[in-house]
Scaffold this active site. Structure first.
Site, PDB file in Angstrom:
ATOM      1  N   PHE A 173      -8.637  10.214  -6.233  1.00 11.56           N
ATOM      2  CA  PHE A 173      -8.750   9.552  -5.348  1.00 11.56           C
ATOM      3  C   PHE A 173      -9.550  10.856  -4.347  1.00 11.56           C
ATOM      4  CE2 PHE A 173      -6.623   6.009  -1.816  1.00 11.56           C
ATOM      5  CZ  PHE A 173      -6.784   5.767  -2.239  1.00 11.56           C
ATOM      6  N   GLN A 227     -10.148   8.285  12.793  1.00 14.35           N
ATOM      7  CA  GLN A 227     -10.947   8.347  11.201  1.00 14.35           C
ATOM      8  C   GLN A 227     -11.303   7.237  10.767  1.00 14.35           C
ATOM      9  OE1 GLN A 227      -8.699   8.035   7.066  1.00 14.35           O
ATOM     10  NE2 GLN A 227     -10.161   9.442   6.804  1.00 14.35           N
ATOM     11  N   HIS A 245     -13.429   4.094   8.658  1.00 13.65           N
ATOM     12  CA  HIS A 245     -14.129   4.227   6.909  1.00 13.65           C
ATOM     13  C   HIS A 245     -14.915   3.174   7.005  1.00 13.65           C
ATOM     14  CE1 HIS A 245     -12.904   2.311   3.596  1.00 13.65           C
ATOM     15  NE2 HIS A 245     -11.853   2.757   3.322  1.00 13.65           N
ATOM     16  N   LEU A 254      -9.830  -3.971   6.041  1.00 13.36           N
ATOM     17  CA  LEU A 254     -10.793  -2.788   5.332  1.00 13.36           C
ATOM     18  C   LEU A 254     -11.453  -3.583   3.036  1.00 13.36           C
ATOM     19  CD1 LEU A 254     -10.665  -0.255   4.604  1.00 13.36           C
ATOM     20  CD2 LEU A 254      -8.429  -0.557   3.562  1.00 13.36           C
ATOM     21  N   GLU A 279     -12.675   1.449  -0.926  1.00 17.07           N
ATOM     22  CA  GLU A 279     -13.632   2.072  -1.578  1.00 17.07           C
ATOM     23  C   GLU A 279     -13.688   2.046  -2.996  1.00 17.07           C
ATOM     24  OE1 GLU A 279     -12.381   5.868   0.583  1.00 17.07           O
ATOM     25  OE2 GLU A 279     -12.872   7.436  -0.236  1.00 17.07           O
ATOM     26  N   ARG A 306     -16.496   9.450   3.457  1.00 15.04           N
ATOM     27  CA  ARG A 306     -16.029   8.447   4.427  1.00 15.04           C
ATOM     28  C   ARG A 306     -16.755   9.034   5.560  1.00 15.04           C
ATOM     29  NH1 ARG A 306      -9.636   6.523   4.115  1.00 15.04           N
ATOM     30  NH2 ARG A 306      -9.712   5.901   2.052  1.00 15.04           N
ATOM     31  N   HIS A 347      -9.641   3.210  11.538  1.00 16.83           N
ATOM     32  CA  HIS A 347      -8.803   3.391  10.978  1.00 16.83           C
ATOM     33  C   HIS A 347      -8.191   4.378  10.866  1.00 16.83           C
ATOM     34  CE1 HIS A 347      -7.512   2.474   6.729  1.00 16.83           C
ATOM     35  NE2 HIS A 347      -7.817   3.771   6.059  1.00 16.83           N
ATOM     36  N   ARG A 361      -8.071  13.303   7.074  1.00 16.78           N
ATOM     37  CA  ARG A 361      -6.836  12.665   6.757  1.00 16.78           C
ATOM     38  C   ARG A 361      -7.256  12.037   4.808  1.00 16.78           C
ATOM     39  NH1 ARG A 361      -4.410   7.780   4.816  1.00 16.78           N
ATOM     40  NH2 ARG A 361      -5.755   6.077   5.876  1.00 16.78           N
TER      41      ARG A 361
HETATM   42  C1  LIG Z   1      -6.156  -1.368   5.921  1.00 13.84           C
HETATM   43  C2  LIG Z   1      -5.293   0.170   6.001  1.00 13.84           C
HETATM   44  C3  LIG Z   1      -5.327   0.723   5.030  1.00 13.84           C
HETATM   45  C4  LIG Z   1      -4.723   1.856   4.057  1.00 13.84           C
HETATM   46  N1  LIG Z   1      -3.911   2.507   2.917  1.00 13.84           N
HETATM   47  C5  LIG Z   1      -4.044   3.488   2.679  1.00 13.84           C
HETATM   48  C6  LIG Z   1      -3.642   4.204   1.833  1.00 13.84           C
HETATM   49  O1  LIG Z   1      -3.728   3.251   0.664  1.00 13.84           O
HETATM   50  N2  LIG Z   1      -2.733   5.406   1.500  1.00 13.84           N
HETATM   51  C7  LIG Z   1      -2.217   6.122   2.700  1.00 13.84           C
HETATM   52  O2  LIG Z   1      -1.649   6.752   2.495  1.00 13.84           O
HETATM   53  N3  LIG Z   1      -2.603   5.238   3.898  1.00 13.84           N
HETATM   54  C8  LIG Z   1      -3.055   4.339   3.977  1.00 13.84           C
HETATM   55  N4  LIG Z   1      -3.018   3.532   5.192  1.00 13.84           N
HETATM   56  C9  LIG Z   1      -2.135   4.213   6.229  1.00 13.84           C
HETATM   57  C10 LIG Z   1      -1.053   3.847   6.536  1.00 13.84           C
HETATM   58  O3  LIG Z   1      -0.814   2.627   5.564  1.00 13.84           O
HETATM   59  C11 LIG Z   1      -0.765   4.393   8.359  1.00 13.84           C
HETATM   60  O4  LIG Z   1      -0.922   5.263   8.633  1.00 13.84           O
HETATM   61  C12 LIG Z   1       0.538   3.846   7.864  1.00 13.84           C
HETATM   62  O5  LIG Z   1       1.458   3.187   7.491  1.00 13.84           O
HETATM   63  C13 LIG Z   1       1.713   3.511   9.248  1.00 13.84           C
HETATM   64  O6  LIG Z   1       3.211   2.909   8.954  1.00 13.84           O
HETATM   65  P1  LIG Z   1       3.696   4.141  10.426  1.00 13.84           P
HETATM   66  O7  LIG Z   1       5.754   3.611   9.499  1.00 13.84           O
HETATM   67  O8  LIG Z   1       3.937   4.839  11.276  1.00 13.84           O
HETATM   68  O9  LIG Z   1       3.941   2.547  11.361  1.00 13.84           O
HETATM   69  P2  LIG Z   1       3.407   1.099  11.410  1.00 13.84           P
HETATM   70  O10 LIG Z   1       3.626   0.551   9.761  1.00 13.84           O
HETATM   71  O11 LIG Z   1       2.479   0.968  12.185  1.00 13.84           O
HETATM   72  O12 LIG Z   1       4.376   0.390  12.053  1.00 13.84           O
HETATM   73  C14 LIG Z   1       4.932   0.694  13.070  1.00 13.84           C
HETATM   74  C15 LIG Z   1       6.331  -0.115  13.613  1.00 13.84           C
HETATM   75  O13 LIG Z   1       6.423   0.037  15.154  1.00 13.84           O
HETATM   76  C16 LIG Z   1       6.675  -1.056  15.583  1.00 13.84           C
HETATM   77  N5  LIG Z   1       6.843  -0.467  16.970  1.00 13.84           N
HETATM   78  C17 LIG Z   1       4.964  -0.031  17.714  1.00 13.84           C
HETATM   79  N6  LIG Z   1       5.283  -0.469  19.044  1.00 13.84           N
HETATM   80  C18 LIG Z   1       6.640  -0.927  19.413  1.00 13.84           C
HETATM   81  C19 LIG Z   1       8.020  -0.823  21.043  1.00 13.84           C
HETATM   82  N7  LIG Z   1       6.767  -0.364  22.006  1.00 13.84           N
HETATM   83  N8  LIG Z   1       8.927  -1.395  20.390  1.00 13.84           N
HETATM   84  C20 LIG Z   1       9.104  -1.789  19.192  1.00 13.84           C
HETATM   85  N9  LIG Z   1       8.634  -1.158  18.147  1.00 13.84           N
HETATM   86  C21 LIG Z   1       7.352  -0.590  18.022  1.00 13.84           C
HETATM   87  C22 LIG Z   1       6.843  -2.362  15.014  1.00 13.84           C
HETATM   88  O14 LIG Z   1       6.785  -3.428  15.234  1.00 13.84           O
HETATM   89  C23 LIG Z   1       5.958  -1.832  13.747  1.00 13.84           C
HETATM   90  O15 LIG Z   1       7.081  -2.413  13.013  1.00 13.84           O
HETATM   91  C24 LIG Z   1      -3.897   2.717   6.054  1.00 13.84           C
HETATM   92  C25 LIG Z   1      -4.028   1.928   6.698  1.00 13.84           C
HETATM   93  C26 LIG Z   1      -4.666   0.414   7.356  1.00 13.84           C
HETATM   94  C27 LIG Z   1      -4.890  -0.176   8.051  1.00 13.84           C
END
Ligand SMILES: Cc1cc2nc3c(=O)[nH]c(=O)nc-3n(C[C@H](O)[C@H](O)[C@H](O)COP(=O)(O)OP(=O)(O)OC[C@H]3O[C@@H](n4cnc5c(N)ncnc54)[C@H](O)[C@@H]3O)c2cc1C
Ligand code: SF4
Ligand code: FES
Lengths: 293, 620
Positions: B113, B233, B235, B245, B248, B281, B346, B381
């Site tokens: 990667f 960031q 993308h 998305l 890459e 990126r 992103h 990142r």
């Molecule tokens: C398209 C894409 C591809 C990616 N690919 C990669 C990758 O290959 N490798 C990598 O390491 N990272 C990747 N990332 C980054 C990574 O996926 C995210 O940073 C990460 O999944 C975020 O996880 P989280 O648990 O912090 O939040 P999320 O999964 O966004 O979860 C947020 C949670 O909070 C809840 N919530 C929000 N606000 C409230 C509220 N006010 N009250 C109650 N509940 C609430 C939502 O319901 C949800 O359950 C990618 C991101 C994207 C967008």
């Protein structure tokens, strides 16, 4: 056996229907709301006349709490069309520009969260995955059939989640490697075998399309059975657990209810071969001499 | 009032992992989430999870790569924790049944990667996030952990004290989206925020519609600083109409970028004469936008990504998913036409300030995942480093919140002797506007101080009750107001100015313009009302409250970007084209005190366990 996760939804004073008397203020709001709805309908039609390129969508409306919406109806919106526009884009446009009370679930816009399964032109599809350009117009958008409607396009998912949880949808094994940095081994072939089953996004399209599930609310249904398949066929869980899993799906309202109508397989947005999974589980059960309903 | 030991807000990878960890320590845990867990945005992640699992690799190398990738703005204690804990956490997922891709010998597969000196990215097809999310949710179901799904959290219940470090978090206030019922939740031990990214601040993002920065904004108003918010960031390859998305992997397999004149601009216009499409990126994103700005964009908006020459067989073998994405979301057949792409928001490197145990300066309040800034990503990142962050720090915060002693954190939160007060020339005082609802601008979200002064410490239940009362007032106000402005209009305005002015390219005047626009939106927000009169599944109400959080988050991003007069990682400033280590090896922090945002700085920690990371020039 472990308990399924609880989804807590306690009764409330502002329950649907007439549980709580409406204040005169709210009544006035409701009237104003009706007038505004008419006005925005008019504006939307005017826009249609101005714009050459609009698309007409007919959206199902229902709200148990709002008088004019207690009787289900369809609202028509004319939405400016753009290349690449999806059904989800169109309903979002209608909500943001014409009627902010238009209600539906959605989040990822990329066919992975499973929250915007609707009945679009007579078929279960994800709003975000469906191009407007590929549909006959006016586009008719309804909530998933055979599920209770909460409001507009939002259906009650609790019974679907309960069925999902009834098949113990979690990995169970007694034989983990001792070293905490050692993984279990899984062959590539075995991973391939369960791969499609692991793709389910819990959208409930298959459940909604299934005639058997519609008539028998205890039938486990396609997605839960496919979930059971994903675990039963995972070689890492071991033979005893496989038998335990087969017993769950063998019960009276399990795999034998399926009449191979293929409707689930046809609508699944993730192309999961649901019918095939169900058939294979039937064969496994016969091999293992499990009870036959 | 609901009551639990530990409350986890959010059910993405970070929240689920935290809940499982707290449960394993014996705590009574509940998850409160606005979406059903499997709908969380973690499901969209494609690429993989970085973990040093194999011979020839080590956590030290992973840490070195991460520090360098961060452009020396990550804190070494956090980065080293990430890299040390990631192997065990990743294997833990495997042991919980996650369907990773496999090697011939049956072990989990790893691949190369960007920015990594070893192929250490563990993955499950191109759907790593989906499988991670589902595997964790399955474990939550197995343990019978309570989940309040479709409950929207609107406010933290934090005790009153002029000094934020003396405040305590006792719970939250949330409403049941399905019924409209507003309820208080008391947390006996702690609240863990895991609410995900703030992508909706921009109008073009890979993030879900639910990513509205709720966690950082709520914590901020309760007195917790937001850290390094300027680092966003972008993308380079997202679909123009939706922001979906395009991995890459397409460029990795040999996909080519063309401008409107059919020129292979990465080479022909000298953006990256060596690595071309495979430059990092930020470089590719800047190149694409330059093409568009100089009139060589297709439809004045995007560029083309072409993979046709790879041949149908290879595309279907390795990039099948991309064909589906381009077809479903853009109506383009990647086998016969080039795909339109442009840069999109992103990931947010910044967020709620925490230490390496996930704890914030308010006791009992934790934050993990994309909403937090434990400072592992610094100003940039590396791909594959967010998912390990979720599981590593999710587990730590869950354990700590359940009362387990993890030892003292090295990273210090809040103000210390090293703190430096920041000054920045803003065109307007961005935050000084009251937002219509009376209590929103209180020092903490817990309500008014007691008449008899700070000597009486309120009972925790009382703090939650007061927060509940305040929140009921706010919601009633929004619902009862008859006319005014609707959130959709404000949201569009905010997103537009952010995308225009706080994007890949940033200028002083642009950033100031954004602040003026944000201020205007904030003023208009005082007049916002909810048109839908129904309490049943009122998404209008939910979005209106989210809008308030978008305003605070957008403001923090912009203010940080204006303050940081240098070019580091993802943060490019026209007036300052160089990294300025002598001035800027420090984090920006923004605190909301008495309704006025305060800017301050704290130094980056470059000292690791047994070595110090020396900043080097990152060449492209
Ligand atoms: C398209 C894409 C591809 C990616 N690919 C990669 C990758 O290959 N490798 C990598 O390491 N990272 C990747 N990332 C980054 C990574 O996926 C995210 O940073 C990460 O999944 C975020 O996880 P989280 O648990 O912090 O939040 P999320 O999964 O966004 O979860 C947020 C949670 O909070 C809840 N919530 C929000 N606000 C409230 C509220 N006010 N009250 C109650 N509940 C609430 C939502 O319901 C949800 O359950 C990618 C991101 C994207 C967008
Ligand atoms: S099996 Fe397919 S249709 Fe059924 S819930 Fe899963 S993704 Fe949806
Ligand atoms: S919005 Fe997530 S599947 Fe359509």
């Amino acid at each position: 056996m472990s308990t399924p996760a609880t989804r807590e939804r306690e009764s409330t004073e502002v329950d649907a229907g007439d549980a709580k008397p409406r204040s005169p203020h709210q009544d006035r709001r409701l009237q104003e709301k009706a007038t505004r709805a008419e006005q925005s309908q008019r504006e939307s039609e005017e826009r249609a006349a101005e714009h050459e390129n609009t698309v007409e969508i007919k959206v199902f409306r229902y709200d148990p709490e709002v008088e004019e919406k207690q009787e289900p109806r369809f609202d028509t919106f004319h939405v400016p069309f753009e290349k690449g526009m999806t059904v989800l884009d169109a309903v979002m446009y209608a909500r943001d520009h014409y009627d902010s009370s238009l209600t539906f679930r959605h989040s990822c816009r990329q066919a992975i969260c499973g929250s915007d399964a609707f009945f679009i032109n007579g078929r279960q599809r994800l709003g975000c995955q469906t191009q407007i350009a590929e549909l006959d117009t006016p586009v008719r958008i309804e909530p998933l059939p055979h599920q209770e409607v909460v409001k507009d396009l939002v259906v009650d998912m609790d019974s679907f989640y309960e069925q999902m949880e009834a098949v113990e949808p979690y990995f169970q094994t007694n034989e983990l490697p001792e070293d905490e940095l050692a993984e279990q081994r899984q062959t590539r072939e075995n991973r391939e075998k369960i791969k499609m089953g692991t793709r389910c996004i819990w959208c409930a399209s298959c459940m909604s399309s299934c005639n058997i599930a519609a008539g028998d609310d205890q039938y486990l249904g396609p997605a839960p059975i496919s979930m059971a398949y994903r675990f039963a066929m995972d070689e890492r869980e071991g033979e005893d657990m496989k038998e335990h899993r087969l017993r769950i799906i063998e019960q009276e309202h399990g795999v034998w209810r399926c009449q191979t109508q293929f409707s689930c397989t046809n609508v699944c947005p993730k192309d999961i071969p649901l019918t095939e999974h169900i058939q294979e589980l039937k064969r496994e059960a016969v091999k293992k001499n499990l009870k036959f309903w | 009032m609901h009551e639990h030991d530990v409350l986890v807000v959010g059910a993405g990878g970070a929240g689920l992992r935290a809940a499982i960890a707290a449960h394993e320590e014996g705590a009574d845990v509940a998850i409160v989430t606005k979406l059903h867990p499997v709908r969380s945005h973690t499901g969209a992640a494609e690429g993989g999870i970085n973990a040093a699992l194999r011979e020839g690799d080590s956590w030290e190398d992973h840490a070195y790569d991460t520090m360098k990738g961060s452009d020396y703005l990550g804190d070494a204690p956090a980065i080293e924790t990430l890299c040390k804990d990631s192997p065990e956490e990743t294997i833990q997922l495997e042991n919980w049944g996650m369907p990773f891709s496999r090697e011939d010998d049956g072990r989990v597969s790893q691949r190369p990667f960007g920015g990594l000196s070893f192929p250490r990215t563990t993955y499950a097809g191109a759907e790593t996030g989906h499988h991670l999310l589902h595997t964790l949710y399955q474990q939550v179901v197995k343990r019978g952990i309570a989940v309040y799904d479709e409950w929207y959290v609107t406010r933290l219940a934090v005790s009153e004290d002029p000094d934020p470090e003396k405040r305590e978090c006792h719970g939250i206030v949330a409403f049941d989206v399905q019924t409209g019922e507003v309820a208080g939740f008391r947390a006996r031990n702690g609240v863990v925020l895991a609410t995900g990214g703030p992508g909706q601040v921009f109008d073009h993002t890979t993030n879900a519609v639910s990513c509205t920065g709720d966690g950082p904004a709520m914590a901020y108003r309760a007195g917790v600083p937001m850290e390094d918010m300027e680092f966003i960031q972008f993308h380079p390859t997202t679909l123009p109409s939706t922001g979906v998305l395009i991995s890459e992997g397409v460029r990795g397999e040999g996909g080519i970028l063309y401008n409107e004149k059919g020129e292979r601009f990465m080479f022909e216009h000298g953006y990256a004469s060596n690595s071309g499409e495979l430059a990092s990126r930020d470089v590719v994103a800047r190149a694409e936008l330059t093409e568009v700005n100089e009139g060589r964009g297709v439809d004045d908006e995007y560029v083309h990504l072409d993979m046709r020459h790879l041949g149908e067989e290879r595309i279907i073998d390795r990039l099948e998913n991309i064909l589906h994405l381009a077809g479903d979301f853009e109506g383009v057949d990647g086998l016969v036409e080039p795909m339109p792409v442009k840069p999109g928001q992103h990931y947010a490197m910044g967020g709620i300030e925490t230490d390496e145990n996930g704890e914030t300066l308010v006791s009992g309040l934790y934050a993990v995942g994309e909403c937090a800034c434990v400072s592992v990503h610094g100003s940039n990142r590396l791909g594959g480093n967010a998912l390990p962050e979720l599981i590593v720090f999710g587990a730590r915060a869950g354990r700590h919140a359940a009362g387990t002693d993890l030892g003292e954190a090295i990273i210090r939160t809040g103000r210390t002797e090293d703190t430096e007060i920041g000054e920045v020339d803003t065109p307007v005082a961005p935050g000084a506007i009251h937002a219509g609802d009376t209590d929103d601008d209180a020092v903490a979200d817990g309500g008014e101080p007691r008449a008899d002064g700070a000597s009486v410490v309120p009972e925790p239940d009382e703090v939650v009750e007061r927060a509940l009362t305040a929140e009921n007032r706010r919601i009633d106000h929004l619902m009862e107001k008859d006319e005014g402005i609707q959130q959709a209009e404000l949201r569009e305005k905010l997103q537009k100015t952010m995308t225009r002015n706080v994007n890949v390219f940033r200028t002083e005047e642009g950033l100031k313009q954004a602040l003026r626009d944000i201020r205007e939106v904030r003023e208009q927000y005082q007049d916002v009302y909810v048109d839908d009169p129904s309490r049943t599944f009122n998404t209008d109400l939910q979005q209106t409250i989210e809008m308030r959080n978008l305003i605070d988050t957008a403001e923090a991003i912009t203010l940080g970007a204006l303050a940081r007069d240098e070019f580091r990682g993802a943060h490019w400033r026209q007036e300052y084209q160089e990294r300025r280590d002598e001035k800027w090896l420090k984090h920006t922090l923004l605190s909301w005190n008495d309704g006025t945002p305060e800017l301050w700085f704290k130094p980056v920690i470059l000292e690791g366990e047994d070595k110090t990371y020396e900043p080097k020039i990152r060449s492209y």
